[in-house]
Write an enzyme that holds these catalytic residues in place. Structure first.
Site, PDB file in Angstrom:
ATOM      1  N   GLU A   1      32.008 -17.017  12.296  1.00  0.00           N
ATOM      2  CA  GLU A   1      30.988 -18.074  12.279  1.00  0.00           C
ATOM      3  C   GLU A   1      30.457 -18.403  13.662  1.00  0.00           C
ATOM      4  O   GLU A   1      29.345 -18.887  13.808  1.00  0.00           O
ATOM      5  CB  GLU A   1      31.585 -19.357  11.685  1.00  0.00           C
ATOM      6  CG  GLU A   1      31.920 -19.255  10.238  1.00  0.00           C
ATOM      7  CD  GLU A   1      32.941 -20.293   9.831  1.00  0.00           C
ATOM      8  OE1 GLU A   1      32.545 -21.312   9.247  1.00  0.00           O
ATOM      9  OE2 GLU A   1      34.143 -20.081  10.101  1.00  0.00           O
TER      10      GLU A   1
ATOM     11  N   TYR B   1      28.296 -26.736  15.457  1.00  0.00           N
ATOM     12  CA  TYR B   1      28.985 -25.931  14.453  1.00  0.00           C
ATOM     13  C   TYR B   1      30.497 -26.080  14.583  1.00  0.00           C
ATOM     14  O   TYR B   1      31.043 -26.154  15.670  1.00  0.00           O
ATOM     15  CB  TYR B   1      28.595 -24.439  14.575  1.00  0.00           C
ATOM     16  CG  TYR B   1      28.880 -23.713  13.273  1.00  0.00           C
ATOM     17  CD1 TYR B   1      27.881 -23.508  12.333  1.00  0.00           C
ATOM     18  CD2 TYR B   1      30.173 -23.318  12.953  1.00  0.00           C
ATOM     19  CE1 TYR B   1      28.158 -22.902  11.107  1.00  0.00           C
ATOM     20  CE2 TYR B   1      30.455 -22.722  11.741  1.00  0.00           C
ATOM     21  CZ  TYR B   1      29.449 -22.512  10.823  1.00  0.00           C
ATOM     22  OH  TYR B   1      29.738 -21.923   9.611  1.00  0.00           O
TER      23      TYR B   1
ATOM     24  N   LYS C   1      27.204 -36.694   5.318  1.00  0.00           N
ATOM     25  CA  LYS C   1      27.138 -35.275   5.664  1.00  0.00           C
ATOM     26  C   LYS C   1      26.204 -34.507   4.744  1.00  0.00           C
ATOM     27  O   LYS C   1      26.172 -34.695   3.542  1.00  0.00           O
ATOM     28  CB  LYS C   1      28.529 -34.645   5.562  1.00  0.00           C
ATOM     29  CG  LYS C   1      28.377 -33.161   5.685  1.00  0.00           C
ATOM     30  CD  LYS C   1      29.513 -32.318   5.996  1.00  0.00           C
ATOM     31  CE  LYS C   1      29.061 -30.863   6.036  1.00  0.00           C
ATOM     32  NZ  LYS C   1      28.314 -30.505   7.229  1.00  0.00           N
TER      33      LYS C   1
HETATM   34  P1  IOT Z   1      26.491 -28.158   9.337  1.00  0.00           P
HETATM   35  O1  IOT Z   1      27.679 -28.879   9.810  1.00  0.00           O
HETATM   36  O2  IOT Z   1      25.507 -28.858   8.477  1.00  0.00           O
HETATM   37  O3  IOT Z   1      25.701 -27.453  10.517  1.00  0.00           O
HETATM   38  C1  IOT Z   1      26.363 -26.816  11.567  1.00  0.00           C
HETATM   39  C2  IOT Z   1      25.531 -26.979  12.831  1.00  0.00           C
HETATM   40  O4  IOT Z   1      24.294 -26.256  12.691  1.00  0.00           O
HETATM   41  C3  IOT Z   1      25.091 -28.401  13.127  1.00  0.00           C
HETATM   42  O5  IOT Z   1      26.076 -29.140  13.793  1.00  0.00           O
HETATM   43  C4  IOT Z   1      23.849 -28.187  13.969  1.00  0.00           C
HETATM   44  O6  IOT Z   1      24.154 -27.879  15.302  1.00  0.00           O
HETATM   45  C5  IOT Z   1      23.230 -26.959  13.316  1.00  0.00           C
HETATM   46  N1  IOT Z   1      22.257 -27.333  12.283  1.00  0.00           N
HETATM   47  C6  IOT Z   1      22.512 -27.637  10.997  1.00  0.00           C
HETATM   48  N2  IOT Z   1      21.372 -27.899  10.326  1.00  0.00           N
HETATM   49  C7  IOT Z   1      20.362 -27.750  11.207  1.00  0.00           C
HETATM   50  C8  IOT Z   1      18.944 -27.867  11.129  1.00  0.00           C
HETATM   51  N3  IOT Z   1      18.328 -28.161   9.999  1.00  0.00           N
HETATM   52  N4  IOT Z   1      18.215 -27.660  12.243  1.00  0.00           N
HETATM   53  C9  IOT Z   1      18.844 -27.352  13.406  1.00  0.00           C
HETATM   54  N5  IOT Z   1      20.160 -27.211  13.528  1.00  0.00           N
HETATM   55  C10 IOT Z   1      20.927 -27.407  12.456  1.00  0.00           C
HETATM   56  C11 IOT Z   1      28.627 -25.519   7.468  1.00  0.00           C
HETATM   57  C12 IOT Z   1      27.889 -26.796   7.561  1.00  0.00           C
HETATM   58  O7  IOT Z   1      28.089 -27.740   6.820  1.00  0.00           O
HETATM   59  O8  IOT Z   1      27.012 -26.837   8.573  1.00  0.00           O
HETATM   60  N6  IOT Z   1      29.421 -25.273   8.627  1.00  0.00           N
HETATM   61  C13 IOT Z   1      30.688 -25.989   8.750  1.00  0.00           C
HETATM   62  C14 IOT Z   1      31.950 -25.199   8.490  1.00  0.00           C
HETATM   63  C15 IOT Z   1      31.889 -24.105   7.505  1.00  0.00           C
HETATM   64  C16 IOT Z   1      33.203 -23.849   6.848  1.00  0.00           C
HETATM   65  N7  IOT Z   1      33.913 -22.799   7.539  1.00  0.00           N
HETATM   66  C17 IOT Z   1      35.203 -22.527   7.366  1.00  0.00           C
HETATM   67  N8  IOT Z   1      35.963 -23.232   6.534  1.00  0.00           N
HETATM   68  N9  IOT Z   1      35.751 -21.567   8.093  1.00  0.00           N
HETATM   69  C18 IOT Z   1      30.852 -26.494  10.189  1.00  0.00           C
HETATM   70  O9  IOT Z   1      31.930 -27.018  10.484  1.00  0.00           O
HETATM   71  O10 IOT Z   1      29.940 -26.371  10.987  1.00  0.00           O
HETATM   72 MG    MG Z   2      28.672 -30.200  10.754  1.00  0.00          MG
HETATM   73 MG    MG Z   3      24.605 -30.758   8.561  1.00  0.00          MG
END
Ligand code: IOT
Ligand code: MG
Ligand code: MG
Length: 500
Positions: free
Chosen positions: A369, A334, A430
């Site tokens: 977050e 994250y 992504k």
């Molecule tokens: P994303 O980057 O897709 O997911 C964040 C984390 O969640 C991943 O790195 C992983 O560890 C876990 N994860 C995601 N999908 C799964 C899955 N299907 N199964 C298991 N683990 C999973 C949103 C995003 O795109 O998430 N988060 C952004 C930032 C948000 C914007 N915030 C802001 N501007 N303040 C991020 O950077 O993580």
């Molecule tokens: Mg990510």
């Molecule tokens: Mg992702």
């Protein structure tokens, strides 16, 4: 427990002997142990989520620390002989304070919320990025400080303390800003604040190889620093961010887990990575509407009303809730997308990429977050290597041409991980967690099916988040008692939907 000794607290610091209070309502689970200690002219009373409640004290300084420190060896060297052999992080903070005072908080790279008292002064401090949210209420009868806002819901309005912000829906509770230490003298009401970290605004120009090497080195160290020798779980989507974390754990017996729904999953991408690095891998599939109906848990844990962010956090909360086994240490990917601009596919030019990165780095505070409560509600400890202070400093400051390069987003990270991950993973586009799990689209469909006009969907989501927040934070109702469908019905019936 794979987590630190203390994962949360709710403490009142008064000048006189306090009245014993009830155990606080917290969403984080764990044993609440009573704290009742005199500290110089002040008195600490309250509760910590811990097995042992270690509240170290020396030379008139008393400390509580929820969370953990990283890069401890370097810190011990800086502090000197008084830190030799000190393993407990609260003791380390105490030793640091005794050598450096409050500015010593600027030395810490960790995931923590801390309270320190010295003489007649109370200091409430967050880590550099406020990853463990910290709330205060400052009244006539002293200072109440807790790691969840709902614990402080009773009481009159708080003075607007320096270094704090108001929180959604609440009268008197204030949130300590990220990278901030707030000092209050309860007897006089005098208050001040210092910053302990700021996101960099400058950008570093480096040759490709040097940038790639730096990113690799700093992330490798951040992952290593988050392992405690015990078992570790990585939440793995199969995207570059979480796959890099999983690959860098380099320890046997690592478990990786992936969440999917009937509306979507990233199972194949995650499986590719798990096979490549040799982790014990599990897939969890849940009904997409069942997932969305757990929204009250995400609101209770994050204590926010931002519907977009709730869509990122909800699948994680759902996954943490259904994990077998108690007290896991969970590493996530994250936050990588914030300093690397990964969320902003539409921005084509480097100037707009750097603008959104700078904006995101200046607006994360209060979105919670990274809050540990997301995992602690199910008894698990989470930690996020990309928001390690050193990683964040490097990633944020790299010039945007290293982040978008050769037609790739997050280029410098992908390149850094080339030798440890399959090519398919390194070049995988992504996909956001809210997209891959169908959370955004399914919540939207549920609203449309209930009769919400398409143009009103964002407002209806926000109205639902506010209504749920009023109950699970404002009144500290257990999230299990708040029905998503009832809230949806009320929101639709409410004329305010048109004016939210
Ligand atoms: P994303 O980057 O897709 O997911 C964040 C984390 O969640 C991943 O790195 C992983 O560890 C876990 N994860 C995601 N999908 C799964 C899955 N299907 N199964 C298991 N683990 C999973 C949103 C995003 O795109 O998430 N988060 C952004 C930032 C948000 C914007 N915030 C802001 N501007 N303040 C991020 O950077 O993580
Ligand atoms: Mg990510
Ligand atoms: Mg992702």
């Amino acid at each position: 427990m794979g987590g630190p000794p203390i994962t949360g607290f709710s403490i009142r610091i008064t000048t006189g002997e306090p009245q014993a209070g009830d155990a606080p309502t917290l969403t984080a689970t764990g044993q609440a142990v009573a704290i009742n200690v005199p500290a110089g002219g002040l008195h600490w009373s309250g509760w910590a989520l811990t097995a042992s409640a270690p509240i170290p004290s020396a030379d008139g300084v008393t400390v509580v620390l929820a969370g953990e420190l990283y890069h401890r060896d370097a810190l011990r060297v800086a502090i000197g002989p008084s830190a030799d052999g000190v393993n407990d992080d609260a003791e380390l903070l105490l030793a640091c304070w005794l050598r450096y005072g409050a500015p010593g908080l600027r030395l810490l790279d960790g995931r923590f919320a801390a309270v320190v008292t010295e003489g007649d002064t109370v200091v409430a401090a967050t880590d550099h990025a406020g990853t463990v949210p910290l709330y205060v209420r400052h009244g006539q009868d002293g200072l109440a400080i807790a790691t969840e806002a709902k614990a402080l819901r009773h009481g009159g309005p708080s003075e607007p303390l320096p270094g704090t912000e108001s929180v959604p829906g609440n009268t008197g509770v204030r949130r300590v800003r990220a990278g901030t230490a707030v000092a209050v003298v309860p007897s006089s009401g005098k208050a001040s604040a210092i910053r302990t970290w700021l996101p960099p605004e400058h950008r570093i120009v480096l040759p490709e190889e040097e940038a790639v090497r730096r990113v690799y080195t700093v992330l490798d160290e951040a992952v290593r620093s988050r392992l405690d020798g015990g078992p570790v779980t990585v939440v793995l989507s199969g995207g570059i961010d979480s796959s890099s974390v999983a690959a860098l754990t380099r320890q046997s017996g690592v478990e990786t887990i992936s969440l999917g729904t009937d509306a979507g999953d990233e199972f194949e991408a995650a499986r590719t990575v798990a096979d490549h690095i040799g982790t014990r891998h599990s897939e969890f599939r849940v009904g997409s509407e069942d997932l969305v109906r757990q929204l009250p848990w995400a609101v209770a844990a994050a204590e926010i009303i931002d519907a977009d962010v709730l869509e990122y956090l909800l699948p994680l909360v759902v996954m943490y809730r259904l994990l077998p086994g108690a007290g896991r240490r969970i590493l996530t990917g994250y936050g990588a997308d914030i300093p690397l601009g990964g969320m902003h596919r539409a921005t084509r030019r480097l100037d707009s990429l750097d603008t959104v990165i700078s904006d995101d780095m200046n607006t994360f505070d209060g979105l919670n977050e990274m809050s540990p409560v997301l995992g602690c509600l199910a008894g698990h400890w989470t930690t996020h290597p990309y928001w390690d202070r050193s990683v964040l400093d490097v990633l944020t400051a790299l010039e945007p041409g290293l982040k978008r390069r050769h037609g790739r987003d997050k280029w410098v990270l992908r390149e850094a991980m080339r030798d440890l991950l399959p090519e398919a993973t390194v070049s995988r586009p992504k996909l956001g967690i809210h997209e891959g799990s169908g959370t955004t689209s399914v919540w939207t469909s549920m609203l449309l099916d209930a009769g919400v006009a398409a143009a009103d969907v964002p407002r209806a989501k926000r109205a639902m988040a506010i209504a749920i927040h009023d109950r699970v934070v404002g009144q500290a109702e257990p999230p299990a008692d708040v029905s998503f469908d009832d809230v949806l019905r009320d929101v639709i019936a409410s004329p305010s939907l048109a004016v939210v």
